[in-house]
Design a protein around this motif. Structure first.
Motif, mmCIF file in Angstrom:
data_model
loop_
_atom_site.group_PDB
_atom_site.id
_atom_site.type_symbol
_atom_site.label_atom_id
_atom_site.label_comp_id
_atom_site.label_asym_id
_atom_site.label_seq_id
_atom_site.Cartn_x
_atom_site.Cartn_y
_atom_site.Cartn_z
ATOM 1 N N CYS A 104 0.952 -1.286 0.017
ATOM 2 C CA CYS A 104 0.032 -0.052 -0.062
ATOM 3 C C CYS A 104 0.871 1.340 -0.045
ATOM 4 O O CYS A 104 0.673 2.143 -0.879
ATOM 5 N N HIS A 105 2.058 1.429 0.889
ATOM 6 C CA HIS A 105 2.944 2.382 0.509
ATOM 7 C C HIS A 105 3.320 2.721 -0.529
ATOM 8 O O HIS A 105 3.409 3.706 -1.082
ATOM 9 N N ALA A 108 1.005 3.917 -3.362
ATOM 10 C CA ALA A 108 0.520 5.321 -3.035
ATOM 11 C C ALA A 108 1.627 6.058 -3.453
ATOM 12 O O ALA A 108 1.747 7.246 -4.057
ATOM 13 N N THR A 123 4.269 9.205 2.146
ATOM 14 C CA THR A 123 3.042 8.667 2.590
ATOM 15 C C THR A 123 2.787 8.406 4.092
ATOM 16 O O THR A 123 4.017 8.068 4.655
ATOM 17 N N GLY A 125 0.728 6.355 6.728
ATOM 18 C CA GLY A 125 -0.474 5.418 6.902
ATOM 19 C C GLY A 125 -0.894 5.429 8.297
ATOM 20 O O GLY A 125 -0.864 6.483 8.954
ATOM 21 N N CYS A 197 -2.594 7.689 3.493
ATOM 22 C CA CYS A 197 -2.384 6.325 2.839
ATOM 23 C C CYS A 197 -3.032 5.318 4.052
ATOM 24 O O CYS A 197 -2.235 4.471 4.610
#
Length: 317
Positions: A104-105, A108, A123, A125, A197
């Motif tokens: 996900c990081h 993004a 980013t 989280g 994110c």
């Protein structure tokens, strides 16, 4: 991209074990060519180092760096210097991440780099606080988990060259607090944008409040006050004053909410104990935060007065 997850740790072996095993269980992703976990042990006196050596086969991504106790700022710098990745991910050693965390990081970051045409961003989280040690990832997201902090290193990913351009962490922050937000101020001046994110989730474990923790919580507030003035002296702005609560408004607020100190950790102790016995340790912690804030702000003003008397610091607004 190759990711380097940099983690400083000090005497947190039980939750660190969960943290590291979760990082070994990451989903594959097209955006990620590889990753490593750079753990900097900050002079732990528990069994951290021996456990890591005994379980090295279970932790193939781990690289261990040992140093004498020097604080998280020094530890993170050591980790960045040793890192091989072009992207650095910072988390704390009491954070347990989901399998999609790194993916996900990475997704993004790639998306934002393409949109901007440069890498001037990081980013941020989601961090979900939990007291559930056995299954930290079962905790639901709560309103109080949301943070307005800029570059809090509990869960961020950033281009390594950008991080080095900003100057890494100031090692004068040897006690608890503010070293990450101070670096954030320098990143902000470089025009670095924050990209939220929320899909990159980490569960921040800390034990449920008990009365034996109160002296340590008081110590942390006093350390935050000392480090808050280090932060302010580097960046003597109204924004930083507000961040560290170095204003007369904050002092009046916490004095009023504690009735001038009548509501304190001692007078509230019976109520805190009752709430804890009833299974409401979270409510007890929120209640305790009120006198702790007063204590921290008073310590900040006392530190500032001592510096002012020596001709080194201005008065608060």
């Amino acid at each position: 991209m190759f990711l380097s997850v940099v983690i400083p740790t000090y005497n947190r072996l039980p939750i660190l074990q969960k943290c590291l095993l979760a990082l070994e269980a990451q989903d594959p992703a097209a955006e990620i060519t590889g990753y490593e976990v750079v753990l900097v042990d900050d002079g732990s006196t528990d069994a951290t180092v021996s456990w890591l050596r005994q379980h090295s086969l279970q932790l193939p991504h781990l690289r261990l760096i040992e140093q004498e106790h020097g604080g998280p700022a020094q530890g993170r710098n050591r980790g960045v210097e040793a890192a091989r990745g072009d992207v650095v991910v910072f988390i704390d050693s009491d954070l347990v991440v989901t399998p999609s965390f790194l993916r996900c990081h990475a997704v993004a970051l790639e998306r934002e780099w393409q949109r901007r045409g440069n890498r001037l961003c990081f980013t941020y989280g989601a961090v979900i606080n939990t007291a559930n040690f056995q299954d930290p990832c079962s905790e639901p997201h709560k309103l109080q988990d949301h943070s307005f902090a800029y570059f809090a290193t509990g869960n961020v990913a950033i281009d390594r060259q950008l991080l080095e351009q900003a100057g890494l962490f100031d090692t004068r922050f040897r006690l608890y607090g503010w070293e990450d937000l101070e670096l954030g101020e320098r990143l902000r001046r470089l025009g670095v944008g924050l990209v939220r994110c929320p899909e990159a989730v980490g569960y921040h474990w800390h034990p449920a409040l008990n009365l034996e923790q109160i002296p340590d919580l008081i110590r942390v507030e006093r350390e935050r006050a000392k480090m808050g003035l280090v932060f302010y002296r580097k960046h003597p702005t109204r924004r930083v004053r507000l961040i560290i609560q170095f204003t007369w408004l904050h002092r009046l607020l916490w004095e009023a909410l504690t009735l001038g100190g009548l509501l304190n950790e001692r007078s509230l102790r019976p109520l805190l104990a009752w709430l804890i016995r009833r299974g409401h340790a979270g409510v007890a912690m929120e209640l305790l935060r009120v006198p702790l804030n007063r204590l921290g702000v008073r310590a900040l003003f006392a530190e500032a007065k001592a510096l002012k008397d020596s001709g080194q610091a201005p008065s608060p607004i």
